[in-house]
Design a protein around this motif. Structure first.
Motif, PDB file in Angstrom:
ATOM      1  N   GLY A  77       0.775  -1.236   0.000  1.00 16.75           N
ATOM      2  CA  GLY A  77       0.000   0.000   0.000  1.00 16.75           C
ATOM      3  C   GLY A  77       0.803   1.281   0.000  1.00 16.75           C
ATOM      4  N   THR A  78       2.134   1.179   0.002  1.00 16.36           N
ATOM      5  CA  THR A  78       2.966   2.378  -0.056  1.00 16.36           C
ATOM      6  C   THR A  78       2.789   3.064  -1.413  1.00 16.36           C
ATOM      7  OG1 THR A  78       4.605   1.396   1.429  1.00 16.36           O
ATOM      8  CG2 THR A  78       5.316   3.282   0.110  1.00 16.36           C
ATOM      9  N   ARG A  79       2.551   4.360  -1.374  1.00 17.06           N
ATOM     10  CA  ARG A  79       2.238   5.117  -2.581  1.00 17.06           C
ATOM     11  C   ARG A  79       3.324   6.151  -2.854  1.00 17.06           C
ATOM     12  NH1 ARG A  79      -1.357   9.692  -2.022  1.00 17.06           N
ATOM     13  NH2 ARG A  79      -1.806  10.698  -4.017  1.00 17.06           N
ATOM     14  N   VAL A  80       3.724   6.229  -4.117  1.00 18.10           N
ATOM     15  CA  VAL A  80       4.664   7.251  -4.571  1.00 18.10           C
ATOM     16  C   VAL A  80       4.022   7.983  -5.741  1.00 18.10           C
ATOM     17  CG1 VAL A  80       6.903   7.680  -5.662  1.00 18.10           C
ATOM     18  CG2 VAL A  80       6.714   5.979  -3.835  1.00 18.10           C
ATOM     19  N   VAL A  81       4.116   9.304  -5.743  1.00 12.80           N
ATOM     20  CA  VAL A  81       3.586  10.119  -6.839  1.00 12.80           C
ATOM     21  C   VAL A  81       4.756  10.763  -7.564  1.00 12.80           C
ATOM     22  CG1 VAL A  81       2.206  12.140  -7.453  1.00 12.80           C
ATOM     23  CG2 VAL A  81       1.394  10.561  -5.693  1.00 12.80           C
ATOM     24  N   GLU A  82       4.807  10.578  -8.880  1.00  9.96           N
ATOM     25  CA  GLU A  82       5.840  11.256  -9.662  1.00  9.96           C
ATOM     26  C   GLU A  82       5.412  12.668 -10.007  1.00  9.96           C
ATOM     27  OE1 GLU A  82       7.933  11.112 -14.040  1.00  9.96           O
ATOM     28  OE2 GLU A  82       7.433   9.204 -13.098  1.00  9.96           O
ATOM     29  N   GLU A  83       4.173  12.826 -10.474  1.00  8.63           N
ATOM     30  CA  GLU A  83       3.715  14.144 -10.903  1.00  8.63           C
ATOM     31  C   GLU A  83       2.206  14.268 -10.745  1.00  8.63           C
ATOM     32  OE1 GLU A  83       5.316  16.693 -11.650  1.00  8.63           O
ATOM     33  OE2 GLU A  83       7.279  16.109 -12.397  1.00  8.63           O
ATOM     34  N   PHE A  84       1.755  15.516 -10.566  1.00  5.54           N
ATOM     35  CA  PHE A  84       0.368  15.902 -10.796  1.00  5.54           C
ATOM     36  C   PHE A  84       0.392  16.755 -12.067  1.00  5.54           C
ATOM     37  CE2 PHE A  84       0.168  15.410  -6.076  1.00  5.54           C
ATOM     38  CZ  PHE A  84      -0.757  14.385  -6.059  1.00  5.54           C
TER      39      PHE A  84
ATOM     40  N   ALA B 159       3.899  11.468  -0.558  1.00  4.30           N
ATOM     41  CA  ALA B 159       4.101  10.606  -1.730  1.00  4.30           C
ATOM     42  C   ALA B 159       4.932  11.293  -2.797  1.00  4.30           C
ATOM     43  CB  ALA B 159       2.743  10.183  -2.302  1.00  4.30           C
ATOM     44  N   LEU B 160       4.790  12.613  -2.931  1.00  3.07           N
ATOM     45  CA  LEU B 160       5.564  13.374  -3.920  1.00  3.07           C
ATOM     46  C   LEU B 160       7.050  13.424  -3.579  1.00  3.07           C
ATOM     47  CD1 LEU B 160       3.398  16.499  -4.841  1.00  3.07           C
ATOM     48  CD2 LEU B 160       4.432  14.917  -6.464  1.00  3.07           C
ATOM     49  N   VAL B 161       7.351  13.546  -2.288  1.00  2.00           N
ATOM     50  CA  VAL B 161       8.759  13.684  -1.884  1.00  2.00           C
ATOM     51  C   VAL B 161       9.329  12.365  -1.360  1.00  2.00           C
ATOM     52  CG1 VAL B 161       8.632  16.156  -1.441  1.00  2.00           C
ATOM     53  CG2 VAL B 161       8.070  14.563   0.392  1.00  2.00           C
ATOM     54  N   MET B 162       8.526  11.308  -1.452  1.00  2.00           N
ATOM     55  CA  MET B 162       8.963   9.968  -1.054  1.00  2.00           C
ATOM     56  C   MET B 162       9.463   9.947   0.386  1.00  2.00           C
ATOM     57  SD  MET B 162      10.728   8.532  -4.550  1.00  2.00           S
ATOM     58  CE  MET B 162      11.663  10.028  -4.894  1.00  2.00           C
ATOM     59  N   ALA B 163       8.578  10.386   1.279  1.00  2.00           N
ATOM     60  CA  ALA B 163       8.909  10.446   2.698  1.00  2.00           C
ATOM     61  C   ALA B 163       7.700  10.003   3.510  1.00  2.00           C
ATOM     62  CB  ALA B 163       9.324  11.861   3.085  1.00  2.00           C
ATOM     63  N   SER B 164       7.899   9.836   4.802  1.00  2.00           N
ATOM     64  CA  SER B 164       6.779   9.463   5.663  1.00  2.00           C
ATOM     65  C   SER B 164       5.873  10.666   5.886  1.00  2.00           C
ATOM     66  CB  SER B 164       7.294   8.958   7.015  1.00  2.00           C
ATOM     67  OG  SER B 164       7.868  10.025   7.753  1.00  2.00           O
ATOM     68  N   ARG B 165       4.619  10.388   6.201  1.00  2.00           N
ATOM     69  CA  ARG B 165       3.675  11.471   6.494  1.00  2.00           C
ATOM     70  C   ARG B 165       4.151  12.263   7.706  1.00  2.00           C
ATOM     71  NH1 ARG B 165      -0.446  12.801   9.683  1.00  2.00           N
ATOM     72  NH2 ARG B 165      -2.267  13.903   8.810  1.00  2.00           N
TER      73      ARG B 165
END
Length: 203
Positions: A35-42, A153-159
């Protein structure tokens, strides 16, 4: 048209069309088995997507998901190729667009590897303000709703880590967050932070 949250293209799925975002926002990202989510772009309206996948006849490398009500203009590959053949001046523009994206990707990878977390978060906030910002009397309002989970998710870090840094930006009066909307109050200061310990980027 796609309702918010709709998975338009799944990672490793066939992409038969070149698409233009007419309205709304498209999220490019990945989610792993736990369930770990990573976002590259919006991606904002006006962006052309799936060019690389169509040109090299490969599947999508992202999950592509609508954020808010999103409209896409689908151009089947054969139609697109015919148009490029009929209008050869279109090809240099496409090559230029792909080259710009490639350079942005290299710079982002270097920043992820070498810049501080605070600088990376500041850079992402600036990009969001540039793409989706609307000036008001206080600063620049980012018009799309971005949660702390989205930023993490954008910066690939924990909340938790992201929340701590956001609190610092708020305490310094650099940004404001109300009802899920971020306002950049001091863009010059945010820009300066984004360049702290800046590596030598590809230009």
């Amino acid at each position: 048209s796609y309702n918010s949250g709709t998975l338009v293209y799944q990672e490793n799925s066939h992409t038969p069309c070149v698409d233009i975002i007419l309205s709304g926002v498209l999220e490019w990202g990945w989610t792993n088995a736990d369930g770990t989510r990573v976002v590259e772009e919006f991606l904002p309206p006006g962006e052309v997507i799936n060019l690389t996948s169509v040109f090299i006849d490969q599947c999508s490398i992202h999950d592509q998901r609508a954020r808010g009500l999103t409209r896409l203009f689908h151009i089947p590959f054969e139609t697109f190729r015919t148009q490029v053949n009929l209008a050869p001046n279109l090809l240099p523009s496409l090559v230029y667009m792909l080259a710009v994206r490639k350079r942005e990707l290299h710079n982002r990878l270097r920043r992820t590897s070498l810049a501080s977390f605070r600088a990376r978060l500041a850079s992402r906030l600036l990009i969001l303000a540039e793409r989706f910002g609307q000036p008001d009397q206080d600063g620049i309002v980012i018009r799309i709703r971005i949660s702390q989970e989205d930023l993490a998710a954008l910066v690939m870090a924990s909340r938790q880590h992201t929340h701590k840094e956001l609190r610092w930006f708020i305490e310094q009066g650099i940004i404001r967050i109300r009802y899920g909307r971020i306002t950049v109050l001091k863009p010059e200061q945010l820009s300066a932070i984004s360049k702290e310990n800046e590596p030598h980027f590809v230009r």
